[in-house]
Design a protein around this motif. Structure first.
Motif, PDB file in Angstrom:
ATOM      1  N   LEU A  19       0.846  -1.395  -0.030  1.00 46.52           N
ATOM      2  CA  LEU A  19       0.006   0.016  -0.013  1.00 46.52           C
ATOM      3  C   LEU A  19       0.988   1.617  -0.160  1.00 46.52           C
ATOM      4  O   LEU A  19       1.819   1.374   0.794  1.00 46.52           O
ATOM      5  N   ASP A  20       0.328   2.341  -0.697  1.00 49.53           N
ATOM      6  CA  ASP A  20       1.048   3.481  -0.824  1.00 49.53           C
ATOM      7  C   ASP A  20      -0.163   4.460  -1.085  1.00 49.53           C
ATOM      8  O   ASP A  20      -0.563   4.664  -2.129  1.00 49.53           O
ATOM      9  N   ARG A  28       0.352  -8.545   9.079  1.00 49.42           N
ATOM     10  CA  ARG A  28       0.347  -7.278   8.738  1.00 49.42           C
ATOM     11  C   ARG A  28       1.905  -6.759   9.138  1.00 49.42           C
ATOM     12  O   ARG A  28       2.313  -6.831  10.374  1.00 49.42           O
ATOM     13  N   TYR A  29       2.615  -6.220   8.447  1.00 47.18           N
ATOM     14  CA  TYR A  29       4.094  -5.634   8.653  1.00 47.18           C
ATOM     15  C   TYR A  29       4.132  -4.385   8.281  1.00 47.18           C
ATOM     16  O   TYR A  29       3.797  -3.805   7.162  1.00 47.18           O
ATOM     17  N   VAL A  30       4.743  -3.402   9.222  1.00 44.77           N
ATOM     18  CA  VAL A  30       4.812  -2.141   9.320  1.00 44.77           C
ATOM     19  C   VAL A  30       6.486  -1.966   9.644  1.00 44.77           C
ATOM     20  O   VAL A  30       6.968  -1.997  10.551  1.00 44.77           O
ATOM     21  N   THR A  59      -0.659  -7.894   4.221  1.00 47.09           N
ATOM     22  CA  THR A  59      -0.605  -6.527   3.604  1.00 47.09           C
ATOM     23  C   THR A  59       0.851  -6.083   4.515  1.00 47.09           C
ATOM     24  O   THR A  59       1.089  -6.226   5.510  1.00 47.09           O
ATOM     25  N   THR A  60       1.240  -4.899   3.810  1.00 46.36           N
ATOM     26  CA  THR A  60       2.364  -3.843   4.105  1.00 46.36           C
ATOM     27  C   THR A  60       2.290  -2.791   3.564  1.00 46.36           C
ATOM     28  O   THR A  60       1.281  -2.415   2.614  1.00 46.36           O
ATOM     29  N   VAL A  61       3.152  -1.753   3.451  1.00 48.26           N
ATOM     30  CA  VAL A  61       3.296  -0.540   3.077  1.00 48.26           C
ATOM     31  C   VAL A  61       4.557  -0.206   2.360  1.00 48.26           C
ATOM     32  O   VAL A  61       5.555  -0.573   3.015  1.00 48.26           O
ATOM     33  N   ALA A  88      12.837  -5.898  -9.389  1.00 49.22           N
ATOM     34  CA  ALA A  88      11.595  -5.174  -8.574  1.00 49.22           C
ATOM     35  C   ALA A  88      12.084  -5.119  -6.983  1.00 49.22           C
ATOM     36  O   ALA A  88      12.657  -5.904  -6.586  1.00 49.22           O
ATOM     37  N   SER A  89      11.844  -4.225  -6.583  1.00 44.27           N
ATOM     38  CA  SER A  89      11.888  -3.809  -4.969  1.00 44.27           C
ATOM     39  C   SER A  89      10.889  -3.004  -4.467  1.00 44.27           C
ATOM     40  O   SER A  89      10.339  -2.269  -5.153  1.00 44.27           O
ATOM     41  N   VAL A  90      10.709  -3.303  -3.184  1.00 46.91           N
ATOM     42  CA  VAL A  90       9.794  -2.487  -2.178  1.00 46.91           C
ATOM     43  C   VAL A  90      10.619  -1.702  -1.304  1.00 46.91           C
ATOM     44  O   VAL A  90      11.345  -2.058  -0.510  1.00 46.91           O
ATOM     45  N   ARG A  91      10.261  -0.447  -1.440  1.00 50.52           N
ATOM     46  CA  ARG A  91      11.107   0.639  -0.688  1.00 50.52           C
ATOM     47  C   ARG A  91      10.136   0.801   0.603  1.00 50.52           C
ATOM     48  O   ARG A  91       8.996   1.230   0.167  1.00 50.52           O
ATOM     49  N   PRO A  92      10.710   0.911   1.827  1.00 51.32           N
ATOM     50  CA  PRO A  92       9.797   1.100   2.661  1.00 51.32           C
ATOM     51  C   PRO A  92       9.301   2.457   3.064  1.00 51.32           C
ATOM     52  O   PRO A  92       8.437   2.662   3.866  1.00 51.32           O
TER      53      PRO A  92
END
Length: 310
Positions: free
Chosen positions: A93-94, A155-157, A117-119, A133-137
């Motif tokens: 999510l963003d 759920r991870y934050v 879910t994560t952000v 591909a990467s997910v930047r926090p």
């Protein structure tokens, strides 16, 4: 919470932990390159868009969900999901929030799929080994986005994330909420949508502390950013292990954290009733107004006591 022609909850900002790298043999959809970090702010101001980020052969992909939750978002997700096997997929999510009722409907769809879910912000980098591909926090999950985050079975934050909350309000009067006037119908809308949001929160396994924190921040104050203790207290975080929601590929390269982004404004969007809910309306009322999120400003809420772990 705040009143709106369509009411929305202000943003709960999101996450920021270690980035995850995944090698892509060319099968990534609609997500630009590393310059994408700068584009994310503008994308959070537009209606939510769903993209599938695929990776092979040693890692699974994820769903990128970027933008404001509108009346079209549940239907858009249904169209996106058609023909895809999304059971147990991770949703990254963003978002700066959006419509209350439509976020509830979308969150129930995520839970029905058993989503995690994560952000974060999805980026695609071109390397000597191909696309990665990467997910930047460093991203924002604000307002009703927080309740989408809550829909995940896990759920991870990350530490670097920002999760922010506030009240819902009548969007057409949010700019000067204290000077505006409100009718009995307006109050009915707000009370009804608070009830819907409370039921959803408990259905998703959230704690009443989440509602308490959000509802304590009026529209004339800044968003409240949840601390790590508050993320645990509200049950927004169910794991401290990123691998529980986004397993990295073996030997993945480290991706630097994107620089912090400023808060995005949210449009005021009318919403429809959430799926699976029937709410009694006054006999003479034809209003379809619902709660919606407001422009995040970033304030503080009265801290809740943190209970010691049992």
């Amino acid at each position: 919470m705040r009143l709106v022609t369509s009411l929305r909850l202000r943003g709960l900002a999101l996450l920021g932990a270690a980035a995850f790298c995944i090698t892509l043999p060319g099968s990534v959809t609609t997500l630009g390159n590393s310059a994408r970090a700068g584009a994310s702010l503008e994308e959070r101001k537009t209606p939510m868009r769903f993209s599938w980020v695929a990776c092979e052969p040693n890692c699974r992909g994820w769903v990128s969900a970027v933008g404001i939750i509108t009346a079209d978002s549940p239907r858009d997700f249904d169209e996106f999901a058609r023909g895809r096997q999304l059971g147990g997929a991770t949703v990254v999510l963003d978002s700066s929030g959006g419509s209350v009722n439509d976020a509830i409907a979308l969150g129930r769809r995520f839970r029905g799929l058993g989503a995690l879910t994560t952000v974060g912000t999805t980026v695609i980098n071109q390397t000597s080994q191909g696309q990665r591909a990467s997910v930047r926090p460093e991203a924002y999950c604000e307002s009703m986005c927080v309740f989408l985050l809550l829909s995940g079975k896990a759920r991870y934050v990350p530490e670097a994330a920002h999760v922010r909350v506030h009240q819902i309000w009548m969007g057409d009067r949010a700019d000067d909420a204290r000077a505006a006037s409100y009718s009995a119908q307006d109050m009915m809308i707000v009370e009804r949508d608070i009830g819907r949001l409370a039921k959803y929160t408990f259905d998703m396994g959230g704690a009443g502390d989440l509602l308490s924190l959000a509802l304590s921040v009026p529209p004339w104050e800044e968003l409240h950013e949840l601390s790590r203790d508050e993320l645990r207290l509200t049950n927004l975080v169910t794991t401290e292990q990123v691998a529980d929601v986004l397993p990295p590929q073996d030997n993945a390269a480290t991706v630097p954290v994107a620089e912090a982004k400023t808060k995005a404004n949210q449009d005021r969007v009318a919403t429809s009733a959430p799926d699976g809910e029937t709410t009694a309306q006054p006999a003479k009322s034809t209003s379809t107004k619902t709660a919606e999120a407001l422009v995040p400003t970033g304030g503080t809420a009265t801290p809740l006591p943190v209970q010691p772990a049992q």
